[in-house]
Design an enzyme around this catalytic site. Structure first.
Site, PDB file in Angstrom:
ATOM      1  N   HIS A  65       4.851  13.159  35.805  1.00  0.00           N
ATOM      2  CA  HIS A  65       3.464  13.290  35.324  1.00  0.00           C
ATOM      3  C   HIS A  65       3.414  13.270  33.807  1.00  0.00           C
ATOM      4  CE1 HIS A  65       2.643  14.224  39.470  1.00  0.00           C
ATOM      5  NE2 HIS A  65       1.360  14.083  39.208  1.00  0.00           N
ATOM      6  N   PRO A  66       2.370  12.677  33.272  1.00  0.00           N
ATOM      7  CA  PRO A  66       2.254  12.597  31.815  1.00  0.00           C
ATOM      8  C   PRO A  66       1.828  13.928  31.202  1.00  0.00           C
ATOM      9  CG  PRO A  66       0.284  11.723  32.818  1.00  0.00           C
ATOM     10  CD  PRO A  66       1.240  12.042  33.949  1.00  0.00           C
ATOM     11  N   ALA A  84      -7.565   7.410  33.484  1.00  0.00           N
ATOM     12  CA  ALA A  84      -8.959   7.592  33.894  1.00  0.00           C
ATOM     13  C   ALA A  84      -9.257   9.061  34.185  1.00  0.00           C
ATOM     14  CB  ALA A  84      -9.267   6.731  35.120  1.00  0.00           C
ATOM     15  N   GLU A  85      -8.311   9.749  34.826  1.00  0.00           N
ATOM     16  CA  GLU A  85      -8.520  11.159  35.142  1.00  0.00           C
ATOM     17  C   GLU A  85      -8.611  11.994  33.862  1.00  0.00           C
ATOM     18  OE1 GLU A  85      -6.226  10.734  39.420  1.00  0.00           O
ATOM     19  OE2 GLU A  85      -5.137  11.559  37.703  1.00  0.00           O
ATOM     20  N   GLN A  86      -7.725  11.720  32.916  1.00  0.00           N
ATOM     21  CA  GLN A  86      -7.767  12.474  31.661  1.00  0.00           C
ATOM     22  C   GLN A  86      -9.069  12.183  30.902  1.00  0.00           C
ATOM     23  OE1 GLN A  86      -4.319  12.994  29.199  1.00  0.00           O
ATOM     24  NE2 GLN A  86      -2.910  12.538  30.890  1.00  0.00           N
ATOM     25  N   VAL A 121      -7.152  17.376  36.677  1.00  0.00           N
ATOM     26  CA  VAL A 121      -8.149  17.274  35.610  1.00  0.00           C
ATOM     27  C   VAL A 121      -9.505  16.789  36.109  1.00  0.00           C
ATOM     28  CG1 VAL A 121      -6.463  17.034  33.754  1.00  0.00           C
ATOM     29  CG2 VAL A 121      -7.385  14.993  34.833  1.00  0.00           C
TER      30      VAL A 121
END
Length: 171
Positions: A65-66, A84-86, A121
């Site tokens: 994971h980033p 996109a989630e972030q 997130v």
């Protein structure tokens, strides 16, 4: 679910492998548990695969994971789903002070736990994520690993619904 249950193993992994960050092995193993009665059963099968995985596999998934709130374009491994989630939580639009705060907390977290901070997130905002970072820094490594895996399953659940919706609209 009939279409999903009829997919070849290769196509299944192609479609559902990305829901667990850089870890198609989860979809690969879950495919053997088909047929699925619904998306909840499919997600449960994937979560069981993760639960039964070796500790090294679990840690590799967590570490895949980033780091949250990196400057966009800095992390070449950032998937489009993660980006996109972030962005949905505003992590792509941080002020310099917010960025510094995230950077310091991420570094403290990584130093303590040896892994990136993971939170769903899409179910949070900037402030909730910052608060989560601060609070979870107090966890034990064991508790934090379990929390990270639970958050990963939340992320996967949302991504699974996204893939199923796209599949439903394919001809």
């Amino acid at each position: 679910m009939d279409r999903v249950n009829a997919l070849s193993a290769v196509r299944f992994v192609e479609l559902f492998g990305p829901i667990y960050e850089h870890s198609p092995w989860i979809a690969q193993r879950a495919h053997g548990r088909a047929p699925f009665s619904g998306h909840e059963a499919m997600l449960a099968a994937m979560a069981l695969v993760l639960e039964q995985a070796e500790e090294a596999e679990k840690m590799a998934l967590i570490r895949a994971h980033p780091e949250l709130a990196q400057r966009m374009g800095v992390d070449p491994t950032l998937t489009s789903a993660s980006a996109a989630e972030q962005a949905s939580a505003g992590l792509d639009r941080l002020t310099p002070d917010e960025f510094s705060n995230f950077r310091a907390l991420n570094e403290a977290y990584a130093a303590k736990f040896g892994m990136p901070f993971i939170i769903c997130v899409r179910r949070s905002d900037k402030q909730a994520i910052l608060n989560g970072l601060r609070t979870r820094l107090e966890n034990t490594p064991e508790a934090e690993q379990q929390t990270a895996l639970a958050e990963i399953n939340k992320i996967a659940a949302l991504r699974l619904v996204d893939v199923l919706e796209r599949l439903e609209h394919e001809v």
